[in-house]
Design a protein around this motif. Structure first.
Motif, PDB file in Angstrom:
ATOM      1  N   THR A  60       4.744   3.790   2.804  1.00 45.36           N
ATOM      2  CA  THR A  60       4.493   2.574   2.036  1.00 45.36           C
ATOM      3  C   THR A  60       4.407   1.423   3.027  1.00 45.36           C
ATOM      4  O   THR A  60       5.378   1.149   3.742  1.00 45.36           O
TER       5      THR A  60
ATOM      6  N   VAL B 175      -1.784  -3.898  -9.948  1.00 45.42           N
ATOM      7  CA  VAL B 175      -2.398  -2.760  -9.272  1.00 45.42           C
ATOM      8  C   VAL B 175      -3.886  -3.047  -9.112  1.00 45.42           C
ATOM      9  O   VAL B 175      -4.566  -3.406 -10.076  1.00 45.42           O
TER      10      VAL B 175
ATOM     11  N   ASP C  77       0.852  -1.188   0.000  1.00 46.36           N
ATOM     12  CA  ASP C  77       0.000   0.000   0.000  1.00 46.36           C
ATOM     13  C   ASP C  77       0.890   1.241   0.000  1.00 46.36           C
ATOM     14  O   ASP C  77       1.539   1.548   0.999  1.00 46.36           O
ATOM     15  N   ILE C  78       0.899   1.964  -1.124  1.00 49.20           N
ATOM     16  CA  ILE C  78       1.755   3.140  -1.285  1.00 49.20           C
ATOM     17  C   ILE C  78       0.877   4.384  -1.223  1.00 49.20           C
ATOM     18  O   ILE C  78       0.155   4.696  -2.164  1.00 49.20           O
TER      19      ILE C  78
ATOM     20  N   ASP D  42       4.746  -1.274 -10.833  1.00 52.82           N
ATOM     21  CA  ASP D  42       4.426  -2.701 -10.760  1.00 52.82           C
ATOM     22  C   ASP D  42       5.433  -3.531 -11.561  1.00 52.82           C
ATOM     23  O   ASP D  42       5.847  -4.617 -11.132  1.00 52.82           O
TER      24      ASP D  42
ATOM     25  N   SER E  89       0.822   3.650  -6.066  1.00 56.92           N
ATOM     26  CA  SER E  89       0.970   2.458  -6.906  1.00 56.92           C
ATOM     27  C   SER E  89       0.628   2.753  -8.363  1.00 56.92           C
ATOM     28  O   SER E  89       0.938   1.960  -9.253  1.00 56.92           O
TER      29      SER E  89
ATOM     30  N   MET F 252      -0.997  -4.339  -5.327  1.00 57.98           N
ATOM     31  CA  MET F 252      -0.558  -2.981  -5.008  1.00 57.98           C
ATOM     32  C   MET F 252      -1.768  -2.061  -4.898  1.00 57.98           C
ATOM     33  O   MET F 252      -2.659  -2.076  -5.751  1.00 57.98           O
TER      34      MET F 252
END
Length: 352
Positions: A164, A310, A158-159, A297, A291, A286
């Motif tokens: 992150t 994603v 999880d960004i 990715d 993301s 992601m």
């Protein structure tokens, strides 16, 4: 005996460093606004919150300051955070609720008990009757559609704006996790530094974010793209227009995205072999606005050898997961204890 929870609203809040999302039971996400507050320093009063305040960033007179009260996923200005939460809660509910709402709020997996308590207290002061804290990787996994109740390893990256969060989840709990204080805001800072160093041009946060979204790159593009931006020439002091390429963005963001890829690799190294085998088969999910950076990715996939994808509506996954949690929680009455809620929530997922 009356169940007073039925009279009040139940809200899930993704209290992000860059964006606040509010989820109301039965309605879904009703608010998605920047976590920015504009304050008049002379009177110490709030002038604007959210999108209206974001438009003021870098464009305010001396007596007005536009600030972000959260940094790196935690509260940096308690009073302003409380007022911002109060504004969003009132905006979401309007005049419909005469009972204080029950609220679930997300926090990064690495927060200390003191930081967690600060979020809980600020939410109560903003008008919550009861507050429940849920870790962001768990909420992101639920929101992205992962069945976290199974005895099967799932990896979530999880960004967000400030942090992150990387976690391996199985049987409703976190097996291995790591929180890195490098995310979307750091991408913006890296772009600002690069433009200053490479072009002798100073740009603002909004321009850096525009570059990140439109031509930001973590993995080499097959077809380079460009964007014209304006900034202040540091030599002459005058405005200057320059054309920036995606190859330059790849260079500017290299250090930050490599740190995230290395952190994912590090978590995989600490993952039990059976769960690592599950992740290899199922892939890495992601989430979060960060993301969406082009090629991130692909970079993680090239570093780990595991398919990275994603999630659909990646920005909303944490808020949706928090909302699903609060929806189940509200169905179990106000006297339910937290451990029972979590186990019951997992039981409900199993039955779906």
């Amino acid at each position: 005996m009356l169940d007073f929870m039925s009279f009040g609203e139940n809200i899930g809040i993704d209290l992000g460093t860059a964006t606040v999302l509010v989820y109301i039971k039965g309605q879904g996400i009703v608010i998605r606004e920047p976590s920015v507050v504009a304050i008049d320093k002379d009177s110490n009063s709030i002038l604007a919150v959210g999108e209206e305040a974001r438009r003021m960033l870098g464009r305010t007179p001396g007596n007005i300051v536009a600030i972000r009260p959260l940094r790196e996923g935690v509260i940096s200005n308690y009073d302003v955070t409380e007022k911002m939460l109060q504004y969003f809660i009132e905006k979401a509910l309007g005049k419909r609720s005469f009972v204080k709402p029950t609220i679930a709020v997300c926090v990064p997996s690495s927060v200390t008990e003191v930081e967690k308590r600060a979020v809980e207290d600020a939410t109560r002061q903003a008008g919550a009757r009861r507050v429940h804290i849920i870790e962001e990787p768990i909420a992101a996994a639920i929101g992205s559609g992962i069945d976290i109740s199974r005895a099967c390893g799932s990896m979530v990256v999880d960004i967000g704006g400030g942090t992150t969060d990387i976690a391996v989840i199985s049987l409703g709990g976190t097996v291995v996790s790591y929180s890195l204080k490098i995310a979307g805001d750091n991408f913006d800072d890296a772009i600002i530094r690069y433009m200053r160093k490479k072009h002798n041009v100073l740009i603002g946060e909004r321009t850096a974010e525009e570059l990140k979204i439109k031509i930001g790159t973590a993995f080499e593009r097959t077809m380079p793209v460009t964007l014209d931006v304006r900034g202040r020439n540091l030599i002459t002091g005058l405005p200057k227009n320059i054309t920036v390429t995606s190859d330059e963005m790849l260079e500017a963001l290299e250090e930050s995205v490599e740190a995230i890829a290395e952190a994912v690799h590090s978590v995989l190294e600490k993952t039990p072999p059976e769960l690592a085998a599950d992740i290899y088969e199922r892939g890495i999910v992601m989430t979060g606005g960060g993301s969406l950076l082009y090629g991130l990715d692909k970079l993680i996939q090239s570093r780990t050898g595991i398919h990275a994808m994603v999630a659909e509506d990646a920005v909303s996954c944490v808020a949706i997961g928090t909302g699903r949690y609060i929806e189940f929680m509200s169905d179990n009455g106000p006297d339910e204890e937290r451990p029972g809620i979590i186990s019951g929530f997992l039981d409900k997922i199993k039955k779906r």
